[in-house]
Scaffold this motif. Structure first.
Motif, PDB file in Angstrom:
ATOM      1  N   GLN A  12       0.837  -1.195   0.000  1.00 18.95           N
ATOM      2  CA  GLN A  12       0.000   0.000   0.000  1.00 18.95           C
ATOM      3  C   GLN A  12       0.883   1.261   0.000  1.00 18.95           C
ATOM      4  OE1 GLN A  12      -3.186  -0.390  -0.297  1.00 18.95           O
ATOM      5  NE2 GLN A  12      -3.470  -2.524   0.345  1.00 18.95           N
ATOM      6  N   ASN A  13       0.276   2.368  -0.356  1.00 20.22           N
ATOM      7  CA  ASN A  13       0.942   3.677  -0.308  1.00 20.22           C
ATOM      8  C   ASN A  13       2.241   3.688  -1.119  1.00 20.22           C
ATOM      9  OD1 ASN A  13      -1.079   4.576   1.500  1.00 20.22           O
ATOM     10  ND2 ASN A  13       0.061   3.729   3.231  1.00 20.22           N
ATOM     11  N   LYS A  14       2.205   3.090  -2.294  1.00 15.70           N
ATOM     12  CA  LYS A  14       3.380   3.092  -3.165  1.00 15.70           C
ATOM     13  C   LYS A  14       3.164   3.889  -4.443  1.00 15.70           C
ATOM     14  CE  LYS A  14       6.082   0.397  -0.737  1.00 15.70           C
ATOM     15  NZ  LYS A  14       7.412   0.840  -0.249  1.00 15.70           N
ATOM     16  N   LYS A  15       2.046   4.608  -4.524  1.00 18.05           N
ATOM     17  CA  LYS A  15       1.751   5.345  -5.751  1.00 18.05           C
ATOM     18  C   LYS A  15       2.452   6.714  -5.738  1.00 18.05           C
ATOM     19  CE  LYS A  15      -2.656   3.084  -6.714  1.00 18.05           C
ATOM     20  NZ  LYS A  15      -4.098   3.259  -7.007  1.00 18.05           N
ATOM     21  N   HIS A  16       3.788   6.679  -5.721  1.00 21.36           N
ATOM     22  CA  HIS A  16       4.584   7.910  -5.726  1.00 21.36           C
ATOM     23  C   HIS A  16       5.381   8.040  -7.018  1.00 21.36           C
ATOM     24  CE1 HIS A  16       3.411   7.917  -1.586  1.00 21.36           C
ATOM     25  NE2 HIS A  16       4.214   6.922  -1.248  1.00 21.36           N
ATOM     26  N   GLY A  17       4.959   7.323  -8.049  1.00 24.98           N
ATOM     27  CA  GLY A  17       5.730   7.305  -9.283  1.00 24.98           C
ATOM     28  C   GLY A  17       5.891   8.665  -9.917  1.00 24.98           C
ATOM     29  N   MET A  18       4.815   9.445  -9.981  1.00 27.82           N
ATOM     30  CA  MET A  18       4.891  10.757 -10.632  1.00 27.82           C
ATOM     31  C   MET A  18       5.795  11.693  -9.847  1.00 27.82           C
ATOM     32  SD  MET A  18       4.114  12.494 -13.217  1.00 27.82           S
ATOM     33  CE  MET A  18       2.872  11.418 -13.948  1.00 27.82           C
ATOM     34  N   ALA A  19       5.693  11.680  -8.510  1.00 28.80           N
ATOM     35  CA  ALA A  19       6.535  12.557  -7.699  1.00 28.80           C
ATOM     36  C   ALA A  19       8.009  12.197  -7.857  1.00 28.80           C
ATOM     37  CB  ALA A  19       6.120  12.470  -6.231  1.00 28.80           C
ATOM     38  N   VAL A  20       8.307  10.891  -7.879  1.00 33.29           N
ATOM     39  CA  VAL A  20       9.695  10.462  -8.043  1.00 33.29           C
ATOM     40  C   VAL A  20      10.195  10.814  -9.433  1.00 33.29           C
ATOM     41  CG1 VAL A  20      11.217   8.453  -8.111  1.00 33.29           C
ATOM     42  CG2 VAL A  20       9.487   8.643  -6.316  1.00 33.29           C
ATOM     43  N   LEU A  21       9.339  10.660 -10.445  1.00 33.63           N
ATOM     44  CA  LEU A  21       9.753  11.000 -11.807  1.00 33.63           C
ATOM     45  C   LEU A  21      10.086  12.481 -11.917  1.00 33.63           C
ATOM     46  CD1 LEU A  21      10.132  10.202 -14.772  1.00 33.63           C
ATOM     47  CD2 LEU A  21       7.687  10.628 -15.111  1.00 33.63           C
ATOM     48  N   ILE A  22       9.204  13.334 -11.383  1.00 31.82           N
ATOM     49  CA  ILE A  22       9.465  14.779 -11.432  1.00 31.82           C
ATOM     50  C   ILE A  22      10.710  15.118 -10.623  1.00 31.82           C
ATOM     51  CG2 ILE A  22       8.542  17.033 -10.779  1.00 31.82           C
ATOM     52  CD1 ILE A  22       5.746  15.939 -11.349  1.00 31.82           C
ATOM     53  N   GLY A  23      10.843  14.482  -9.447  1.00 30.95           N
ATOM     54  CA  GLY A  23      12.013  14.752  -8.619  1.00 30.95           C
ATOM     55  C   GLY A  23      13.303  14.322  -9.297  1.00 30.95           C
ATOM     56  N   SER A  24      13.284  13.152  -9.982  1.00 36.26           N
ATOM     57  CA  SER A  24      14.508  12.692 -10.654  1.00 36.26           C
ATOM     58  C   SER A  24      14.860  13.588 -11.837  1.00 36.26           C
ATOM     59  CB  SER A  24      14.326  11.243 -11.114  1.00 36.26           C
ATOM     60  OG  SER A  24      13.263  11.137 -12.048  1.00 36.26           O
ATOM     61  N   ILE A  25      13.850  14.089 -12.530  1.00 36.94           N
ATOM     62  CA  ILE A  25      14.127  15.035 -13.626  1.00 36.94           C
ATOM     63  C   ILE A  25      14.737  16.318 -13.073  1.00 36.94           C
ATOM     64  CG2 ILE A  25      13.058  16.468 -15.399  1.00 36.94           C
ATOM     65  CD1 ILE A  25      11.029  14.231 -15.853  1.00 36.94           C
ATOM     66  N   ALA A  26      14.147  16.812 -11.960  1.00 35.93           N
ATOM     67  CA  ALA A  26      14.710  18.005 -11.331  1.00 35.93           C
ATOM     68  C   ALA A  26      16.132  17.748 -10.853  1.00 35.93           C
ATOM     69  CB  ALA A  26      13.817  18.443 -10.162  1.00 35.93           C
ATOM     70  N   LEU A  67      14.477   2.871 -12.293  1.00 41.52           N
ATOM     71  CA  LEU A  67      14.255   1.430 -12.250  1.00 41.52           C
ATOM     72  C   LEU A  67      13.122   1.061 -11.295  1.00 41.52           C
ATOM     73  CD1 LEU A  67      17.937   0.110 -12.168  1.00 41.52           C
ATOM     74  CD2 LEU A  67      16.429   0.349 -14.148  1.00 41.52           C
ATOM     75  N   GLY A  68      12.840   1.915 -10.357  1.00 46.30           N
ATOM     76  CA  GLY A  68      11.769   1.637  -9.394  1.00 46.30           C
ATOM     77  C   GLY A  68      10.413   2.129  -9.825  1.00 46.30           C
ATOM     78  N   LEU A  69      10.304   2.721 -11.007  1.00 45.18           N
ATOM     79  CA  LEU A  69       9.011   3.213 -11.496  1.00 45.18           C
ATOM     80  C   LEU A  69       8.255   2.075 -12.176  1.00 45.18           C
ATOM     81  CD1 LEU A  69      10.137   6.655 -12.974  1.00 45.18           C
ATOM     82  CD2 LEU A  69       9.066   6.211 -10.752  1.00 45.18           C
ATOM     83  N   LYS A  70       7.038   1.830 -11.746  1.00 47.29           N
ATOM     84  CA  LYS A  70       6.202   0.762 -12.297  1.00 47.29           C
ATOM     85  C   LYS A  70       4.825   1.327 -12.642  1.00 47.29           C
ATOM     86  CE  LYS A  70       9.486  -2.100 -10.964  1.00 47.29           C
ATOM     87  NZ  LYS A  70      10.433  -2.724 -11.924  1.00 47.29           N
ATOM     88  N   VAL A  71       4.324   0.978 -13.816  1.00 51.90           N
ATOM     89  CA  VAL A  71       2.993   1.399 -14.256  1.00 51.90           C
ATOM     90  C   VAL A  71       2.119   0.153 -14.393  1.00 51.90           C
ATOM     91  CG1 VAL A  71       1.642   2.544 -16.048  1.00 51.90           C
ATOM     92  CG2 VAL A  71       3.930   3.393 -15.457  1.00 51.90           C
ATOM     93  N   LEU A  72       0.968   0.162 -13.749  1.00 49.91           N
ATOM     94  CA  LEU A  72       0.035  -0.958 -13.822  1.00 49.91           C
ATOM     95  C   LEU A  72      -1.311  -0.489 -14.354  1.00 49.91           C
ATOM     96  CD1 LEU A  72       0.619  -2.931 -10.492  1.00 49.91           C
ATOM     97  CD2 LEU A  72       1.533  -3.417 -12.755  1.00 49.91           C
ATOM     98  N   LYS A  73      -1.885  -1.309 -15.220  1.00 53.55           N
ATOM     99  CA  LYS A  73      -3.234  -1.063 -15.710  1.00 53.55           C
ATOM    100  C   LYS A  73      -4.229  -1.819 -14.843  1.00 53.55           C
ATOM    101  CE  LYS A  73      -2.215  -2.449 -19.906  1.00 53.55           C
ATOM    102  NZ  LYS A  73      -0.763  -2.633 -19.837  1.00 53.55           N
ATOM    103  N   PRO A  74      -5.544  -1.568 -15.004  1.00 53.70           N
ATOM    104  CA  PRO A  74      -6.529  -2.311 -14.204  1.00 53.70           C
ATOM    105  C   PRO A  74      -6.390  -3.817 -14.391  1.00 53.70           C
ATOM    106  CG  PRO A  74      -7.576  -0.439 -15.288  1.00 53.70           C
ATOM    107  CD  PRO A  74      -6.178  -0.524 -15.832  1.00 53.70           C
ATOM    108  N   GLN A  75      -6.606  -4.551 -13.302  1.00 55.59           N
ATOM    109  CA  GLN A  75      -6.544  -6.011 -13.283  1.00 55.59           C
ATOM    110  C   GLN A  75      -5.154  -6.543 -13.632  1.00 55.59           C
ATOM    111  OE1 GLN A  75      -8.988  -7.955 -12.141  1.00 55.59           O
ATOM    112  NE2 GLN A  75     -10.228  -6.140 -11.777  1.00 55.59           N
ATOM    113  N   GLU A  76      -4.111  -5.835 -13.193  1.00 56.04           N
ATOM    114  CA  GLU A  76      -2.743  -6.300 -13.335  1.00 56.04           C
ATOM    115  C   GLU A  76      -2.071  -6.286 -11.967  1.00 56.04           C
ATOM    116  OE1 GLU A  76      -1.418  -5.131 -17.908  1.00 56.04           O
ATOM    117  OE2 GLU A  76      -0.739  -3.910 -16.212  1.00 56.04           O
ATOM    118  N   ALA A  77      -1.039  -7.118 -11.837  1.00 52.92           N
ATOM    119  CA  ALA A  77      -0.310  -7.189 -10.565  1.00 52.92           C
ATOM    120  C   ALA A  77       1.151  -7.474 -10.839  1.00 52.92           C
ATOM    121  CB  ALA A  77      -0.899  -8.267  -9.662  1.00 52.92           C
ATOM    122  N   LEU A  78       2.002  -7.028  -9.916  1.00 52.78           N
ATOM    123  CA  LEU A  78       3.438  -7.304  -9.972  1.00 52.78           C
ATOM    124  C   LEU A  78       3.861  -7.953  -8.654  1.00 52.78           C
ATOM    125  CD1 LEU A  78       5.246  -4.241 -11.628  1.00 52.78           C
ATOM    126  CD2 LEU A  78       5.215  -6.600 -12.447  1.00 52.78           C
TER     127      LEU A  78
END
Length: 347
Positions: A12-26, A67-78
């Protein structure tokens, strides 16, 4: 079968992909600025080695966060592991960030779970990776590592099985299933799709051997010691439900749920199909003849009673027997009767 019980851990509480992406670009922009600033200081003869070194470190190591950025669509799991240890499962659509050193595990990647078209997205990514498109190989690997939580169909090939009477029959079933426990599906069995297919074949054989193709006397299909009228042809719903329960009992260890099982094909094997067809035709002919004879006897009996009641004609026993014979021939014959009119005396 004893298997270690692996509990599924949903991260849970792992949906920080966008913040990490923006932070890594910065961070990359800051690294570039540090390199430029440090280089300008060195050109001016001042101490710029430290900002230059920091900027170079950022540029060479900043990609690790991606490498830690993951995108999931509905009904998918990792299913994620860290240095071989299971740490949890990502479920649900979203843009996630996890430990960059985590690896996704899916032993059934590339296994066809059902008949039908292939995944066009995976096929396109595979073609792009083969063509050398930057990032396509990583995306294709991530796509293959995802577990589908969708309802899927397993359509096994037709099986030739002997029924309880020893007659070979061909039968095919379709199984509707889905993954409900990703940890069990990945770690308890080697390949959960192949495991399901093998268990389906086994359950199908176990259940079909309990039933005759058609209703047969003195056959107990339920195991209660009492003969019943169960059959593959006449009790298809009951047979399918027993097959579903049998498969479910075998695949619980793999974290799979069997939603439905349906018989899609049922026939005698070719080597006895012609003989069994003749048998069915003979049985149908016998039943039809029996019905015709029963009706003819009733009609003859009614005719004799009416003639006797109305005193139309007095017949002795010999004439009654002749009349009964003639009526039965007319009523039971396959062709229309051609009567012969007697214009003379009855005697």
């Amino acid at each position: 079968m004893e298997t270690r019980n692996i509990e599924e851990i949903v991260l849970q509480n792992k949906k920080h992909g966008m913040a990490v992406l923006i932070g890594s670009i910065a961070l990359y922009i800051a690294g570039i600025l540090l390199v430029i600033w440090g280089g300008s200081l060195l050109d001016a003869g001042r101490h710029g080695g430290f900002p230059l070194a920091v900027g170079l470190v950022v540029l060479f190591t900043g990609w690790i966060f991606w490498l830690g950025l993951k995108v999931l669509k509905p009904q998918e799991a990792l299913v994620l592991t860290l240095f071989g240890k299971y740490i949890g499962t990502l479920k649900g659509e979203g843009f996630y960030f996890v430990n960059p050193f985590c690896s996704a595990v899916n032993p059934a990647a590339g296994t066809k779970p059902s008949t039908g078209s292939t995944n066009s997205i995976s096929a396109n990514l595979k073609a792009m990776a083969a063509a050398g498109v930057p990032g396509a190989a990583e995306r294709e690997q991530l796509q293959r590592s995802k577990l589908s939580l969708k309802v899927m169909t397993l359509d096994n090939n037709k099986q030739k099985i002997n029924d309880c009477l020893g007659n070979p029959v061909e039968i095919g079933i379709v199984v509707i299933w889905r993954v409900v426990n990703t940890a069990k599906a990945v770690f308890n069995v080697d390949n959960y799709v192949e495991f399901l297919s093998i268990q389906t074949d086994s359950a199908l054989r176990n259940i079909v051997r309990m039933y005759p193709y058609d209703v047969a006397p003195n056959v107990d299909t339920t195991g209660d010691g009492v003969a019943d009228e169960g059959s593959l042809r006449g009790s298809s719903e009951v047979v399918a439900e027993r097959i579903r329960q049998e498969i479910q009992s075998k695949v619980d260890v793999a974290g799979l749920e069997i939603l439905e099982a349906r018989i899609t094909y049922l026939a005698y094997a070719p080597e006895i199909a012609a003989v069994m067809l003749q048998r069915q035709q003979a049985s149908a002919i016998i039943d039809a003849r029996k019905m015709i004879v029963d009706g003819a006897v009733g009609m003859v009996e009614m005719a004799l009673d009416r003639l006797s009641q109305n005193s139309v004609v007095e017949l002795d026993e010999e004439r009654k027997a002749a009349m009964v014979s003639n009526l039965l021939v007319v009523l039971c014959g396959n062709k229309d009767a051609q009567p012969i009119v007697n214009s003379g005396s009855l005697y």
